[in-house]
Design an enzyme around this catalytic site. Structure first.
Site, PDB file in Angstrom:
ATOM      1  N   HIS A 263      -0.435   4.605   7.012  1.00  0.00           N
ATOM      2  CA  HIS A 263       0.166   5.194   5.814  1.00  0.00           C
ATOM      3  C   HIS A 263       0.552   6.649   6.059  1.00  0.00           C
ATOM      4  O   HIS A 263       0.054   7.277   6.986  1.00  0.00           O
ATOM      5  CB  HIS A 263      -0.800   5.050   4.645  1.00  0.00           C
ATOM      6  CG  HIS A 263      -1.326   3.656   4.505  1.00  0.00           C
ATOM      7  ND1 HIS A 263      -2.561   3.273   5.007  1.00  0.00           N
ATOM      8  CD2 HIS A 263      -0.770   2.548   3.975  1.00  0.00           C
ATOM      9  CE1 HIS A 263      -2.744   1.986   4.765  1.00  0.00           C
ATOM     10  NE2 HIS A 263      -1.672   1.515   4.147  1.00  0.00           N
TER      11      HIS A 263
ATOM     12  N   ASP B  22      -3.166   8.085   8.169  1.00  0.00           N
ATOM     13  CA  ASP B  22      -4.353   7.365   8.640  1.00  0.00           C
ATOM     14  C   ASP B  22      -4.057   6.293   9.688  1.00  0.00           C
ATOM     15  O   ASP B  22      -4.893   5.436   9.940  1.00  0.00           O
ATOM     16  CB  ASP B  22      -5.086   6.727   7.450  1.00  0.00           C
ATOM     17  CG  ASP B  22      -4.217   5.705   6.713  1.00  0.00           C
ATOM     18  OD1 ASP B  22      -3.107   5.396   7.194  1.00  0.00           O
ATOM     19  OD2 ASP B  22      -4.646   5.208   5.649  1.00  0.00           O
TER      20      ASP B  22
ATOM     21  N   SER C 291       0.804  -1.230   0.000  1.00  0.00           N
ATOM     22  CA  SER C 291       0.000   0.000   0.000  1.00  0.00           C
ATOM     23  C   SER C 291       0.831   1.271   0.000  1.00  0.00           C
ATOM     24  O   SER C 291       0.317   2.339  -0.344  1.00  0.00           O
ATOM     25  CB  SER C 291      -0.940   0.010   1.215  1.00  0.00           C
ATOM     26  OG  SER C 291      -0.220  -0.146   2.420  1.00  0.00           O
TER      27      SER C 291
END
Length: 381
Positions: free
Chosen positions: A347, A344, A46
């Site tokens: 990340h 968040d 991610s």
């Protein structure tokens, strides 16, 4: 008042038009720019995924990436990037005057300048290992091997398969930068609380990544950048789960940072072996661990006012709740993401990704330096 309203409306239209032109020009290569690479192939999780997953396909816990406020900083709408804006790979592309990489699953044939195969939640170890150990509940099934399979399918779609491939296929690999984003953090995370040891995960993850890199190099990859694991003990998720007495000299989770540090030592040794096996290739190590740590030691120097709290989240003390993450209706984002390192809970913000990218591309946290990789490429006929 009517005249002022008309003037205000006109100014708004001008600003929107200028902003649109800027966005388009930022994502397209400059006609006057000379770049040594014609395309980029990216892999990872991610931290590198530019849209291969979304709210319906992403990892459990972050199933709202398709919702605002994701993407608000640069794109001004969600792009299925796990950030408020651009990622390291986006800044790499821009630095080479290339457009943002399309995600493989949504590329629709638009792959002139490369493809991004990174998948949020992806692991280094094959998914079958987690299933065998009853650790596969609600986790992303794709691994780095999946991304290699996708890459092979992509090459076949370009007419590049086996010895019958034409010279244009070799040229396509020669002119490409292979960017391997960090991969392995999820492997450790998925086994948290299980009987599977860190040593087992490290051995299997490094072995899998080494095989993946060997496959790329045997195919003809010449210029490869491999990112290390970051200081994952500094993420709000780790800070929330670990006991308060498990802290290191920069206030992060000591056990988790040691885990990543040890992983990176083994990774560097394997890259050294690969350099000997493939002397025709340039294999650079991008030191994410020290990049993150450098910022944590002196955040103000890089414009950050908040080192630990997530910008988008809820709950004390780190503005993070694993059951109520960014993108849900009840969660709001801070008004100044650029002052936060973390976006968040897991990340990073665009601002942090930009700092890290600059350290890799223009600083001394790439070995060999990225500039020397560019020079090597420019010297090749």
């Amino acid at each position: 008042m009517a005249t002022l309203s008309i003037l205000h409306f006109s100014l708004q239209k001008i600003l929107i038009t200028v902003n649109t032109i800027f966005l388009l020009s930022s994502s397209l290569p400059s006609a006057s720019a000379i770049t040594p690479f014609k395309k980029i192939y990216a892999f990872g999780d991610s931290f590198t995924d530019t849209g291969n997953t979304g709210s319906l396909t992403g990892p459990t816990g972050f199933v709202h990436v398709s919702n605002p406020p994701y993407g608000t900083t640069f794109f001004h709408h969600p792009t299925n990037r796990y950030s408020d804006g651009r990622l390291v790979i986006d800044f790499v592309a821009q630095s080479l005057s290339l457009p943002f990489l399309p995600p493989y699953r949504k590329s629709k044939g638009n792959t002139t300048y490369g493809v991004n195969f990174a998948v949020a939640g992806s692991t280094a170890i094959n998914h079958a290992f987690f299933a065998k150990n009853n650790l596969s509940l609600d986790i992303t099934p794709e691994s780095i091997q999946t991304q290699l399979i996708w890459f092979d399918k992509y090459l076949e779609s370009q007419g590049c398969k086996g010895p019958e491939s034409g010279p244009e296929c070799k040229e396509g690999l020669d002119d490409a930068l292979f960017w391997i984003g960090e991969i392995g953090v999820n492997d450790y995370a998925y086994t948290l609380g299980s009987t599977v040891s860190d040593d087992t995960i490290r051995k299997l993850a490094i072995y899998s990544l080494t095989e993946f890199l060997q496959s790329l190099l045997k195919k003809g990859a010449k210029y490869v950048v491999v990112q290390a694991l970051p200081t994952t003990g500094c993420l709000p998720l780790a800070m929330t789960l670990a006991p308060s007495d498990d802290r290191d000299d920069i206030g992060c989770v000591k056990s988790v940072n040691n885990q990543s540090y040890t992983h990176n030592l083994v990774l560097q040794a394997k890259l050294s072996d690969l350099r000997q096996q493939f002397p025709q290739a340039v294999i650079a190590y991008a030191d994410y661990w020290n990049a993150y740590r450098t910022v944590m030691k002196n955040p103000e120097k890089y414009g950050f006012k908040e080192s630990f709290k997530a910008c988008c989240g809820t709950g004390d003390p780190y503005n993070f709740d694993v059951f109520n993450t960014c993108g849900t209706p009840s969660v709001t984002a801070c008004s100044n993401p650029s002052e936060h390192i973390n976006w968040d809970g897991v990340h990073l913000t665009e601002a942090m990704y930009k700092v890290v990218a600059d350290m890799f591309l223009n600083g001394n946290l790439s070995n060999p330096p990225f500039k020397s990789l560019l020079e090597r490429k420019q010297q090749k006929p």
